[in-house]
Design an enzyme around this catalytic site. Structure first.
Site, mmCIF file in Angstrom:
data_model
loop_
_atom_site.group_PDB
_atom_site.id
_atom_site.type_symbol
_atom_site.label_atom_id
_atom_site.label_comp_id
_atom_site.label_asym_id
_atom_site.label_seq_id
_atom_site.Cartn_x
_atom_site.Cartn_y
_atom_site.Cartn_z
ATOM 1 N N GLY A 1 0.842 -1.185 0.000
ATOM 2 C CA GLY A 1 0.000 0.000 0.000
ATOM 3 C C GLY A 1 0.869 1.223 0.000
ATOM 4 N N GLY A 4 3.719 3.925 4.076
ATOM 5 C CA GLY A 4 4.988 3.928 4.760
ATOM 6 C C GLY A 4 5.613 2.547 4.651
ATOM 7 N N VAL A 6 6.707 -1.541 5.453
ATOM 8 C CA VAL A 6 6.161 -2.850 5.841
ATOM 9 C C VAL A 6 7.319 -3.688 6.370
ATOM 10 C CG1 VAL A 6 4.909 -4.874 5.094
ATOM 11 C CG2 VAL A 6 4.482 -2.697 3.983
ATOM 12 N N ASP A 104 -9.038 0.365 -3.698
ATOM 13 C CA ASP A 104 -7.676 0.507 -4.218
ATOM 14 C C ASP A 104 -7.215 -0.828 -4.805
ATOM 15 O OD1 ASP A 104 -5.299 1.741 -4.829
ATOM 16 O OD2 ASP A 104 -4.412 1.436 -2.850
#
Length: 865
Positions: A1, A4, A6, A104
């Site tokens: 996504g 930021g 992962v 998304d």
């Protein structure tokens, strides 16, 4: 996504590998509630969400490539594509049953394990409003439309057309994205492409995917998923498989899909006229083509006021524009269409924001604090009423109805006045509870009872174009959420009797045309792109450089919204001493008392500003504020604090913050009027600021920083007249206030005693603004603009027992050295070093001020009615 980082981690309690996603910011309560709903989704094709923290998510760790990796290697065979698509569809169906929309869906969010099983990631997280993401084709994008700033919207190339247009989306947006992903699996190619975000979105809204290149078996299914109009699109993902065709139908499938996907559901799309003529107008005579051409200013002149100097007459026969030679105040010029020559309209010096009478015979405009009108057949302008149209934060525009009513903006809302003149009355008031602060750019709709206007607000969900009525002016209807004005153009006949018109509005810098019914106030169909790179004002206020008439003439200036300027040191004779800071989108600036740093406001995306500080020695920029919109910094005399204004409460108030960035900011002012910080006294006791009073216009006040006995800071009125006092600076010795005012009909620089106000001296004989003092209080600098050139002036002053004396001003240098570029039009575009030997100036690149006007005749020709 796009949240930021992962990380792979081990859950020690349950001894399992997990993925932890970190967000750069705290989650909202609403997001947590939604995440818990998503965590309840228990489905083999959905990545499980285990836990939600204040700024992190813990989810199932899934190995294997993403579908994006697979597609990048080329198309996936049909049977395998179908197997993957069926699992994606099952995941969507499970979520849609629980009213969760993915928002998304894209190949990067889908993992295909080695055993062929599919997991869909990041369900429903796009809605969370997590920001701090780069804009690209492959990351959840930040919409530039201020309605949705900071909301992750799904990736441009997979957005449904309604999502790309910033509308509320439901599960049908997921069905569209499913169609795009499926199309990419079977073709191995991008369905919608563009060189940048705007182009990609335009491609989504206007281009049609080629279904002749997909296997016949899935054409009808893809056509049903990729309907631009959500009403015609497949409603339930579970029904998708009813549209699979056996290969025997391959002959009829393409024509069917072309019909449903093609021209018929385009809404208003811009397509080649030949194709249009062939498809639609087989029985009708061919229409004239759209013709595009450029218009240059009269020889020896340049266009002035790119956002407020143009008006196209309703009958399309005349163009009015503001232009000037190098030495004079700009004037309004009249150019009949078909003529190569333009003539000055007498008596219009300094005129701005012209607008036409409905019969195209008269023109209204603003000049010298008045609203005036002039007949184009001849004669001098007549004054209609007073108007408070101050400097760059002022409201703009005007409109004239067939019933001889004029509506124009003031600092306190829209006003109305008879076209024959008289006293104006207030019509609309900005609603502080909705953080509205300017109503501007009104335009009457056919019938002359309702009108469109732009509402500027620090709340991006409020800002946009609204409709109001003369008889119930406080009721309003949102027409389109946008950062800029919109223009209504009547039906194809050019007469205002036709209700079927078009609304022209901007998304970023793309000019769109969308069908608009002026009676029901409804937009319909898809917006079609008409022109790219239309100039939009970097200082906000909804201003944009496009104008149109019902008769089919559209004119606009091209411009880069990210116009960068230079911050340069100049000597007293105008010679360049070097760049002070790297090129950027600078607005107002303030030099620190020790001259080692400069605070400035920087225009960001969608024209919102933040305060930054640049250290000349270290060559480092540091961001000071992170609010919705902060402008016009002022340093405290000890260099510890920076004061600035911000509209976060809906009304511009003045705040201060430690220049080092530590510590909380403190709000210094309150009350109903917008304020702009201007000058901080050398003894640290006062901040002088501008106050926009609805009754008297722009006033100057002083705010004592020491509270009185009751613990309040009560402002002191310094200049509260019916004229516009738009800038002020305190002398370093604390005894004098230099300011500019339009009381003589032209903006001039004056000095008076501070704080008592005894005596008053005019410093500038020929016009001047933004006065600055030398560090010893013995010289004043100001700039004066004549034509397209800015000149820096200096005046020696003496103070003593006999009061105040000033010499005649002399020119230090003119900015024409920069190839015609001028100072940027902001509140404080230059600063003087304390010794008066150097000037820090923000200079616009010359090319920005020398653009021709682009005109399109018969632009509607390309639109399907």
């Amino acid at each position: 996504g796009g949240m930021g980082e992962v990380w792979k981690a081990r859950d020690t309690r349950l001894d399992r590998e997990v993925a932890v996603k970190l967000s750069a910011e705290q989650f909202t309560d609403r997001f947590e509630r939604e995440a818990k709903a998503i965590a309840a989704l228990n489905h083999p094709n959905i990545c499980t969400l285990f836990d939600v923290g204040p700024n992190y998510l813990v989810m199932e760790l899934i190995d294997g490539p993403t579908l994006a990796d697979r597609i990048s290697e080329g198309h996936i065979p049909l049977e395998e594509s179908l197997a993957i698509a069926k699992q994606i569809a099952e995941a969507l169906e499970a979520a849609h049953e629980k009213n969760i929309v993915h928002r998304d869906l894209k190949p990067g969010n889908i993992k295909v394990r080695p055993d062929g099983s599919v997991k869909v990631l990041d369900f429903g997280l796009a809605k969370s409003g997590l920001s701090g993401v780069e804009v690209s084709h492959d990351s959840p994008t930040l919409a530039h439309s201020p309605t949705l700033v900071g909301v992750i919207l799904g990736t441009a190339a997979y957005m449904a057309p309604e999502q790309a247009r910033g509308k509320v989306v439901d599960k049908r947006a997921d069905i569209w994205a499913f169609g795009v992903v499926f199309h990419e699996m079977v073709t191995g190619k991008r369905t919608f492409e563009g060189d940048d975000l705007t182009e990609t979105l335009a491609s989504v809204v206007k281009s049609d995917p080629d279904l002749t290149v997909v296997p016949p078996k899935v054409r009808r299914l893809l056509a049903k998923c990729l309907e631009k109009d959500p009403k015609k699109r497949l409603r339930d993902i579970g029904d998708a498989w009813d549209y699979l065709d056996e290969p025997t139908n391959s002959v009829t499938a393409p024509s069917q899909s072309r019909l449903s996907m093609g021209w018929w559901c385009f809404g208003a799309a811009l397509v080649a006229l030949a194709a249009l003529a062939f498809l639609h107008f087989r029985e009708t005579p061919a229409q004239a083509n759209a013709i595009q051409f450029t218009l240059n200013p009269p020889p020896g002149n340049q266009f002035a006021a790119p956002y407020g100097g143009i008006a196209v007459s309703p009958d399309g026969r005349y163009l009015v524009f503001s232009a000037a030679t190098g030495a004079e105040v700009p004037q309004l010029w009249l150019r009949p269409s078909g003529s190569l020559d333009a003539n000055v309209l007498p008596g219009t010096a300094g005129g701005s924001f012209p607008f036409w009478s409905p019969d195209s015979k008269s023109l209204a405009f603003f000049a010298e604090g008045k609203l005036k009108r002039i007949d184009i057949a001849g004669g001098s302008p007549a004054v209609l009423c007073d108007s408070a149209q101050a400097f760059n934060s002022a409201p703009v525009g005007g409109t004239w109805s067939a019933d001889s009513v004029i509506v124009f903006p003031g600092l306190d809302g829209l006003h109305r006045v008879a076209a024959s003149g008289g006293t104006s009355s207030l019509l609309t008031k900005p609603d502080a509870s909705r953080k509205e602060y300017v109503h501007s750019q009104p335009q009457f709709l056919p019938g002359g009872k309702s009108f469109l206007y732009f509402i500027q607000s620090s709340d991006p969900n409020v800002e946009g174009v609204y409709a109001g009525t003369l008889d119930r002016p406080q009721e309003k209807t949102l027409i389109v959420a946008t950062a800029h004005k919109a223009i209504y153009v009547g039906g194809p006949s050019g007469g205002l009797n036709s209700k079927a018109g078009v609304l022209l509005w901007l998304r970023d810098q793309t000019l769109l045309a969308q069908n608009f019914d002026a009676g029901s106030l409804r937009l319909s169909g898809d917006p079609a792109p008409i022109a790219e790179n239309v100039a939009a004002s970097p200082t906000g206020g909804g201003r944009a450089a496009f104008w149109a008439s019902d008769a089919g003439l559209l004119v606009y200036f091209k411009g880069d919204a990210n116009v960068r300027s230079r911050m340069v040191w100049l000597g007293r004779n105008g010679n360049e001493l070097g760049d002070a800071a790297p090129e950027d989108r600078y607005a107002s600036m303030s030099l620190s008392p020790d001259g080692k740093r400069v605070a400035y406001s920087l225009a960001g995306t969608s024209q919102k500003h933040d305060i930054w500080i640049y250290d000349f020695g270290r060559k480092v920029s540091t961001r000071l504020t992170f609010g919705p919109n902060e402008e016009v910094p002022v340093w405290s005399p000890d260099g510890r604090f920076v004061a600035y204004d911000s509209d976060r409460s809906g009304i511009r108030q003045i705040y201060r913050k430690e220049a080092g960035g530590s510590g909380q900011e403190e709000q210094l002012t309150s009350g109903p009027d917008n304020k702009i910080s201007l000058s901080w006294s050398r003894d640290g006791k006062y901040i002088v600021y501008e106050d926009f009073n609805p009754k008297t216009g722009a006033d100057i006040r002083a705010l004592p920083l020491d509270a009185d006995s009751s613990g309040k800071r009560t402002p002191v009125g310094l200049l509260e007249t019916s004229f516009a006092e738009t800038y002020a600076a305190l002398s370093p010795d604390g005894k004098w206030l230099a300011y500019d005012s339009n009381e003589s009909g032209k903006i001039q620089v004056y000095v008076r005693a501070f704080p008592s106000g005894g005596g008053r001296w005019q410093i500038s004989p020929g016009g001047g603004q933004t006065p600055h003092w030398r560090g010893d209080s013995k010289e004043i600098y100001y700039d004066t603009v004549s034509g397209g050139t800015t000149r820096m002036m200096a005046v020696a002053v003496r103070t003593g027992s006999s009061g105040f004396e000033a010499d005649a001003p002399h020119e230090l240098f003119s900015m024409s050295a920069f190839g015609g570029g001028g100072l940027i039009t902001t509140v404080r575009p230059f600063e003087a070093a304390p010794d008066g030997q150097r000037f820090l100036v923000e200079v616009q690149k010359a090319s920005e001020t020398q653009r021709p006007l682009t005109a399109m005749q018969n632009w509607q020709a390309g639109l399907k009615k």
